[in-house]
Design a protein around this motif. Sequence first.
Motif, PDB file in Angstrom:
ATOM      1  N   TYR A  61       0.795  -1.233   0.000  1.00 43.96           N
ATOM      2  CA  TYR A  61       0.000   0.000   0.000  1.00 43.96           C
ATOM      3  C   TYR A  61       0.832   1.290   0.000  1.00 43.96           C
ATOM      4  CZ  TYR A  61      -4.843   1.604   0.904  1.00 43.96           C
ATOM      5  OH  TYR A  61      -6.104   2.122   0.802  1.00 43.96           O
ATOM      6  N   THR A  62       2.137   1.171   0.308  1.00 46.71           N
ATOM      7  CA  THR A  62       2.939   2.400   0.436  1.00 46.71           C
ATOM      8  C   THR A  62       3.057   3.131  -0.906  1.00 46.71           C
ATOM      9  OG1 THR A  62       4.184   1.268   2.134  1.00 46.71           O
ATOM     10  CG2 THR A  62       5.123   3.312   1.318  1.00 46.71           C
ATOM     11  N   GLY A  80      -1.521 -17.854   8.291  1.00 44.63           N
ATOM     12  CA  GLY A  80      -1.033 -16.474   8.366  1.00 44.63           C
ATOM     13  C   GLY A  80      -0.470 -15.945   7.066  1.00 44.63           C
ATOM     14  N   TYR A 130      11.746   5.496   4.228  1.00 43.13           N
ATOM     15  CA  TYR A 130      11.997   5.287   2.791  1.00 43.13           C
ATOM     16  C   TYR A 130      12.304   6.618   2.114  1.00 43.13           C
ATOM     17  CZ  TYR A 130       6.991   6.093   3.387  1.00 43.13           C
ATOM     18  OH  TYR A 130       5.782   6.580   3.801  1.00 43.13           O
ATOM     19  N   GLY A 181      -0.525  -6.984   9.072  1.00 44.89           N
ATOM     20  CA  GLY A 181      -1.398  -7.987   8.459  1.00 44.89           C
ATOM     21  C   GLY A 181      -2.642  -8.211   9.306  1.00 44.89           C
ATOM     22  N   TYR A 218      -1.538 -15.599   2.935  1.00 45.29           N
ATOM     23  CA  TYR A 218      -2.589 -15.783   1.930  1.00 45.29           C
ATOM     24  C   TYR A 218      -2.184 -15.088   0.641  1.00 45.29           C
ATOM     25  CZ  TYR A 218      -4.755 -16.590   6.410  1.00 45.29           C
ATOM     26  OH  TYR A 218      -4.988 -17.052   7.673  1.00 45.29           O
ATOM     27  N   LEU A 254       3.827  -9.338  12.630  1.00 45.93           N
ATOM     28  CA  LEU A 254       2.489  -8.735  12.626  1.00 45.93           C
ATOM     29  C   LEU A 254       2.510  -7.420  11.851  1.00 45.93           C
ATOM     30  CD1 LEU A 254       1.622  -9.239  16.398  1.00 45.93           C
ATOM     31  CD2 LEU A 254       0.621 -10.461  14.464  1.00 45.93           C
ATOM     32  N   ILE A 255       3.610  -6.671  12.056  1.00 49.84           N
ATOM     33  CA  ILE A 255       3.723  -5.340  11.458  1.00 49.84           C
ATOM     34  C   ILE A 255       5.157  -5.158  10.991  1.00 49.84           C
ATOM     35  CG2 ILE A 255       4.001  -2.917  12.194  1.00 49.84           C
ATOM     36  CD1 ILE A 255       1.439  -3.138  13.753  1.00 49.84           C
ATOM     37  N   ALA A 310       3.139  -1.342   7.693  1.00 54.60           N
ATOM     38  CA  ALA A 310       1.908  -2.068   7.358  1.00 54.60           C
ATOM     39  C   ALA A 310       1.787  -3.271   8.277  1.00 54.60           C
ATOM     40  CB  ALA A 310       1.924  -2.509   5.903  1.00 54.60           C
ATOM     41  N   ASN A 322      -2.302   0.225   6.984  1.00 56.02           N
ATOM     42  CA  ASN A 322      -1.113   0.936   6.542  1.00 56.02           C
ATOM     43  C   ASN A 322      -1.087   2.370   7.091  1.00 56.02           C
ATOM     44  OD1 ASN A 322       0.826   0.154   4.106  1.00 56.02           O
ATOM     45  ND2 ASN A 322       0.641   2.363   4.244  1.00 56.02           N
ATOM     46  N   GLY A 382       7.851  -2.199   8.848  1.00 52.12           N
ATOM     47  CA  GLY A 382       7.945  -0.898   8.198  1.00 52.12           C
ATOM     48  C   GLY A 382       9.293  -0.256   8.372  1.00 52.12           C
ATOM     49  N   ARG A 418      -3.261 -11.856  10.358  1.00 56.23           N
ATOM     50  CA  ARG A 418      -2.353 -12.340  11.421  1.00 56.23           C
ATOM     51  C   ARG A 418      -2.811 -11.827  12.773  1.00 56.23           C
ATOM     52  NH1 ARG A 418       3.544 -12.197   8.414  1.00 56.23           N
ATOM     53  NH2 ARG A 418       2.761 -13.320   6.596  1.00 56.23           N
ATOM     54  N   GLU A 460       2.049 -15.976  -2.994  1.00 56.19           N
ATOM     55  CA  GLU A 460       2.989 -16.710  -2.145  1.00 56.19           C
ATOM     56  C   GLU A 460       2.449 -18.112  -1.918  1.00 56.19           C
ATOM     57  OE1 GLU A 460       5.086 -14.442   1.000  1.00 56.19           O
ATOM     58  OE2 GLU A 460       3.286 -13.203   0.966  1.00 56.19           O
ATOM     59  N   ARG A 479      14.438  -6.147   5.858  1.00 55.16           N
ATOM     60  CA  ARG A 479      13.130  -6.034   5.209  1.00 55.16           C
ATOM     61  C   ARG A 479      13.179  -6.505   3.748  1.00 55.16           C
ATOM     62  NH1 ARG A 479       9.062  -5.856   6.927  1.00 55.16           N
ATOM     63  NH2 ARG A 479       8.040  -4.166   5.850  1.00 55.16           N
TER      64      ARG A 479
HETATM   65  P1  HAM Z   1       5.548  -6.183   4.330  1.00 56.05           P
HETATM   66  O1  HAM Z   1       6.522  -6.574   5.383  1.00 56.05           O
HETATM   67  O2  HAM Z   1       5.733  -6.762   2.985  1.00 56.05           O
HETATM   68  O3  HAM Z   1       5.624  -4.597   4.262  1.00 56.05           O
HETATM   69  O4  HAM Z   1       4.063  -6.500   4.812  1.00 56.05           O
HETATM   70  C1  HAM Z   1       3.586  -5.957   6.029  1.00 56.05           C
HETATM   71  C2  HAM Z   1       2.753  -6.976   6.778  1.00 56.05           C
HETATM   72  O5  HAM Z   1       1.699  -7.476   5.949  1.00 56.05           O
HETATM   73  C3  HAM Z   1       3.486  -8.217   7.211  1.00 56.05           C
HETATM   74  O6  HAM Z   1       4.197  -7.998   8.398  1.00 56.05           O
HETATM   75  C4  HAM Z   1       2.348  -9.202   7.420  1.00 56.05           C
HETATM   76  O7  HAM Z   1       1.733  -9.002   8.684  1.00 56.05           O
HETATM   77  C5  HAM Z   1       1.383  -8.806   6.325  1.00 56.05           C
HETATM   78  N1  HAM Z   1       1.532  -9.704   5.164  1.00 56.05           N
HETATM   79  C6  HAM Z   1       2.441  -9.638   4.186  1.00 56.05           C
HETATM   80  N2  HAM Z   1       2.256 -10.631   3.292  1.00 56.05           N
HETATM   81  C7  HAM Z   1       1.197 -11.345   3.723  1.00 56.05           C
HETATM   82  C8  HAM Z   1       0.488 -12.502   3.229  1.00 56.05           C
HETATM   83  N3  HAM Z   1       0.841 -13.096   2.094  1.00 56.05           N
HETATM   84  N4  HAM Z   1      -0.566 -12.970   3.951  1.00 56.05           N
HETATM   85  C9  HAM Z   1      -0.941 -12.359   5.099  1.00 56.05           C
HETATM   86  N5  HAM Z   1      -0.326 -11.264   5.601  1.00 56.05           N
HETATM   87  C10 HAM Z   1       0.738 -10.755   4.924  1.00 56.05           C
HETATM   88  C11 HAM Z   1       4.904  -3.819   3.400  1.00 56.05           C
HETATM   89  O8  HAM Z   1       3.961  -4.205   2.774  1.00 56.05           O
HETATM   90  C12 HAM Z   1       5.333  -2.364   3.424  1.00 56.05           C
HETATM   91  N6  HAM Z   1       4.516  -1.632   2.450  1.00 56.05           N
HETATM   92  C13 HAM Z   1       5.198  -1.797   4.807  1.00 56.05           C
HETATM   93  C14 HAM Z   1       5.514  -0.338   4.914  1.00 56.05           C
HETATM   94  C15 HAM Z   1       4.634   0.674   4.959  1.00 56.05           C
HETATM   95  N7  HAM Z   1       6.722   0.174   4.933  1.00 56.05           N
HETATM   96  C16 HAM Z   1       6.632   1.488   5.010  1.00 56.05           C
HETATM   97  N8  HAM Z   1       5.362   1.814   4.999  1.00 56.05           N
END
Ligand code: HAM
Length: 410
Positions: A82-83, A118, A286, A306, A120, A280-281, A304, A127, A283, A309, A113, A257
């Motif tokens: 979403y970023t 946890g 950037y 989940g 999907y 769980l979270i 972000a 976000n 970030g 989760r 994936e 990350r």
């Molecule tokens: P990310 O680590 O790819 O970061 O995803 C953030 C969270 O989304 C994960 O910690 C997890 O809880 C959830 N998540 C990711 N993939 C899955 C999946 N396949 N199924 C269920 N839950 C999932 C980001 O997306 C960055 N945009 C975060 C961010 C925002 N950084 C800066 N701003």
Amino acid sequence: MKIKPVRGTHDIFGEEIKKFNKIISEVKNTAQKFGFKELMTPIFESSELFKKPLGEHSDVVLKEMYTFNDRNKDEITLRPEYTTPMIRAAISNGLLNNLPAKFFGTGQMFRRERPQKGRYRQFNQINFENFGSNDFFADIEIICLANILLKNLLPDSNFTLHINSLGTRKNLEDYKKVLSKFFNDNKKFLSNESVNKINTNPLRILDSKNNEDKEIISKSPKLIDLISKTDLQNYEEIKKCLIDLDITIFEDPNLVRGLDYYCHTVFEFKTKELGSQDTLIGGGRYDGLIKTLGGKDMPGVGWAGGIERIMLLMKDVPNEESNIHIAILDPSFKIHAIKVFNFLIKNDFSVYWNYKYNLKKSLSLANENKASYLIIVGENEKINNNYSIKNLTNGKQVTVTIDKITDILK
Ligand code: HAM
């Protein structure tokens, strides 16, 4: 014809939808307290929004995006995060004039994936982003917000903040070179999967879950040695403030990350209660990303989480469903029942119409749903133009005209 759900997708209903809605409402509450405004973006975007910014060698871009050509042959991708869409939306709509600009959003993301507990292929994220602030307090604020949100939603769970600093983008580029050289020199100690990443994405070797890799990773050069004194001081201040905020932190020098756009502070809230999908979270900062996406050169920090989760760890949410049931004893009393139904709705009560036309069945359903009152509409009530109201907590029943009902239900 029986059609199955697509692998990695799931329907949300029953107890789960209550948890989902509670999360959304807690997110909105917390956002309001911290002054973040909601920003909703489309589920699909031009593929180029994701390819370079997330990293051409990142798993998301290499293997996980749902990308297709629409009828105009435009290449479209279902958003995997979403970023970048938020930044695109903030630029498209001129929302970056008063800085810092703080936004939040919730919605579905898509990543192809391997599904497991946890994880999907369609999942929901929360976000939060702060665009335009270099102040390290922005890092603290956004981490503090995450911590409060998790504590409110999961009062009985344990989670830990893992944190690291990646330095500037230049530090990171230099570090990648140093790391590639080190791993090339020590190839024989690495798993095949990691060997494949040496020249394209050496940082990802650091968070390899492969036991084979762990020993050599522990001996690899550390990024912290390349970071300037001032940046290290900022990082120290951030950690100190977080400890003052009673947040349990765990410093993890290998936390890099999975997406390419990060620099300086990166963090993850992890739990031991979920098995391998334990984040769980996630970030971090950037700086540079907004410029890459066509905006002014300004920093940013966000995270972000989940939703699925968090739901896995949440306790059931108490019932807040309709707590007044109507028992219509025969379909011929419907018209008389509609009057009280209409009256209650207009006076902001919630009413449940059960279609049973039977007192015993109505009573047992009302008890099952933990209703507080049952309004009985029978022959006497129809003739005398009144209604019987049974208090299901103490069993007492009274018969009154419509204008007296609100006094009783209060
Ligand atoms: P990310 O680590 O790819 O970061 O995803 C953030 C969270 O989304 C994960 O910690 C997890 O809880 C959830 N998540 C990711 N993939 C899955 C999946 N396949 N199924 C269920 N839950 C999932 C980001 O997306 C960055 N945009 C975060 C961010 C925002 N950084 C800066 N701003």
